[in-house]
Design a protein around this motif. Structure first.
Motif, short mmCIF file in Angstrom:
data_model
loop_
_atom_site.label_atom_id
_atom_site.label_comp_id
_atom_site.label_asym_id
_atom_site.label_seq_id
_atom_site.Cartn_x
_atom_site.Cartn_y
_atom_site.Cartn_z
N LYS A 43 23.60 86.49 49.81
CA LYS A 43 23.49 87.08 51.13
C LYS A 43 22.57 86.25 52.01
N SER A 44 22.56 86.54 53.29
CA SER A 44 21.65 85.89 54.22
C SER A 44 20.21 86.12 53.77
N GLY A 45 19.42 85.03 53.73
CA GLY A 45 18.03 85.13 53.31
C GLY A 45 17.81 85.07 51.82
N SER A 46 18.88 84.84 51.05
CA SER A 46 18.74 84.81 49.59
C SER A 46 18.13 83.52 49.08
N GLY A 47 18.19 82.45 49.90
CA GLY A 47 17.67 81.15 49.48
C GLY A 47 18.74 80.12 49.23
N LYS A 48 20.01 80.49 49.47
CA LYS A 48 21.10 79.56 49.13
C LYS A 48 21.08 78.30 49.98
N SER A 49 20.84 78.42 51.29
CA SER A 49 20.81 77.22 52.14
C SER A 49 19.57 76.38 51.84
N THR A 50 18.45 77.03 51.54
CA THR A 50 17.25 76.28 51.14
C THR A 50 17.53 75.45 49.90
N LEU A 51 18.21 76.04 48.93
CA LEU A 51 18.55 75.30 47.71
C LEU A 51 19.43 74.11 48.02
N MET A 52 20.44 74.28 48.87
CA MET A 52 21.30 73.16 49.22
C MET A 52 20.53 72.05 49.91
N HIS A 53 19.64 72.40 50.83
CA HIS A 53 18.86 71.39 51.54
C HIS A 53 17.98 70.60 50.58
N LEU A 54 17.45 71.25 49.56
CA LEU A 54 16.63 70.54 48.59
C LEU A 54 17.49 69.66 47.68
N LEU A 55 18.65 70.16 47.27
CA LEU A 55 19.55 69.34 46.46
C LEU A 55 20.00 68.10 47.23
N ALA A 56 20.17 68.25 48.53
CA ALA A 56 20.65 67.15 49.37
C ALA A 56 19.52 66.24 49.85
N LEU A 57 18.30 66.50 49.39
CA LEU A 57 17.12 65.70 49.75
C LEU A 57 16.84 65.72 51.25
N LEU A 58 17.22 66.83 51.90
CA LEU A 58 16.93 67.01 53.32
C LEU A 58 15.58 67.67 53.53
N ASP A 59 14.99 68.17 52.45
CA ASP A 59 13.69 68.83 52.50
C ASP A 59 13.00 68.57 51.17
N THR A 60 11.71 68.81 51.11
CA THR A 60 10.96 68.59 49.88
C THR A 60 10.54 69.94 49.30
N PRO A 61 10.58 70.07 47.97
CA PRO A 61 10.20 71.34 47.35
C PRO A 61 8.69 71.55 47.36
N GLY A 62 8.30 72.82 47.26
CA GLY A 62 6.89 73.12 47.11
C GLY A 62 6.42 72.83 45.70
N GLY A 63 7.30 73.04 44.73
CA GLY A 63 7.01 72.76 43.32
C GLY A 63 8.30 72.51 42.58
N GLY A 64 8.18 72.00 41.37
CA GLY A 64 9.36 71.64 40.60
C GLY A 64 9.91 70.30 41.03
N SER A 65 11.14 70.00 40.60
CA SER A 65 11.69 68.67 40.84
C SER A 65 13.20 68.71 41.06
N VAL A 66 13.67 67.69 41.79
CA VAL A 66 15.09 67.42 41.96
C VAL A 66 15.37 66.04 41.39
N HIS A 67 16.36 65.96 40.51
CA HIS A 67 16.75 64.67 39.92
C HIS A 67 18.15 64.29 40.38
N VAL A 68 18.30 63.03 40.77
CA VAL A 68 19.60 62.47 41.16
C VAL A 68 19.97 61.45 40.11
N GLU A 69 21.01 61.77 39.31
CA GLU A 69 21.43 60.92 38.19
C GLU A 69 20.23 60.55 37.31
N GLY A 70 19.39 61.53 37.06
CA GLY A 70 18.26 61.35 36.16
C GLY A 70 17.00 60.82 36.80
N THR A 71 17.06 60.40 38.06
CA THR A 71 15.89 59.87 38.76
C THR A 71 15.21 60.98 39.54
N ASP A 72 13.92 61.14 39.31
CA ASP A 72 13.15 62.15 40.02
C ASP A 72 13.00 61.71 41.48
#
Length: 232
Positions: A43-72
């Motif tokens: 639903k709206s406000g659930s965090g789905k667009s935030t997750l996509m933006h982080l996966l797409a490297l359009l934003d930086t996470p507050g914590g944790g990590s995103v790996h692209v083909e194994g590269t942090d």
């Protein structure tokens, strides 16, 4: 085991402070394989667009990590990060973000111009994707004179201009009538199934989500990873 093309581990994202603090994501871990099609549903406000933006490297996470083909992604400098995003990812958004005063071809080749590609190669690449999406006859038209469905196909053409390996789509049919939306959906799934492009879409449309290989449900910034859990 093949390395996932994208993965997250314990991903968090917070906006604001104190009483205004909002935890958009709370410890999201996810793996997406090459060539997969994944719908992020919520639903709206659930965090789905935030997750996509982080996966797409359009934003930086507050914590944790995103790996692209194994590269942090945290190990990449700004220039390397921008180059990776430009080379690997294409973006299709609900809002078209087209320059209505310029031609369809100029809109399509804009990412290539930003990347420094020469004019002749840009034009050849742009015309090739317009042919692929049956829009070559509109190349010289002003983007503002197109129908909604044609504009969304131009957006897809622009996303394909750099030969991306991952295509992100945020509510790609949200501004379209059902018949036109179905055409756009078919284009996206053809790119996934017949051209091997990994497709990641954010949607609240359960009919659209049902067409994907995988559905990942998000609620209050946390994932429910199976349809069975979602139904419960």
């Amino acid at each position: 085991m093949p390395v996932p093309i994208l993965s997250t581990r314990d991903l968090t994202k917070t906006y604001g402070r104190g009483p205004d603090r909002f935890d958009a994501l709370r410890g999201v871990s996810l793996e997406i394989d090459r060539g997969d099609s994944v719908a992020i549903v919520g639903k709206s406000g659930s965090g789905k667009s935030t997750l996509m933006h982080l996966l797409a490297l359009l934003d930086t996470p507050g914590g944790g990590s995103v790996h692209v083909e194994g590269t942090d992604a945290r190990s990449l400098s700004g220039r390397r990060l921008n180059a990776l995003r430009n080379q690997m990812f294409g973006f299709v958004f609900q809002q078209f973000f087209l320059n209505h005063a310029t031609t369809v071809l100029d809109n399509v080749v804009l990412p290539l111009k930003i990347a420094g590609m020469g004019a002749r190669e840009r034009r050849a690449r742009g015309m090739a994707v317009l042919e692929q999406l049956e829009l070559a006859d509109k190349a010289r038209n002003k983007a503002g004179n197109l129908s909604g469905g044609q504009k969304q196909r131009v957006v897809i053409a622009r996303a394909l201009a750099n030969n991306p390996r991952v295509l992100f789509a945020d509510e790609p049919t949200g501004n379209l009538d059902s018949a036109t939306g179905r055409i756009v959906e078919d284009i996206l799934f053809d790119l996934n199934q017949n051209h091997g492009i990994t497709l990641i879409t954010v949607t609240h449309d359960h009919d659209l989500a049902a067409r994907f290989n995988r559905r990942v449900y998000i609620r209050d910034g946390q994932l429910i990873t199976t349809d069975e859990e979602h139904a419960a």
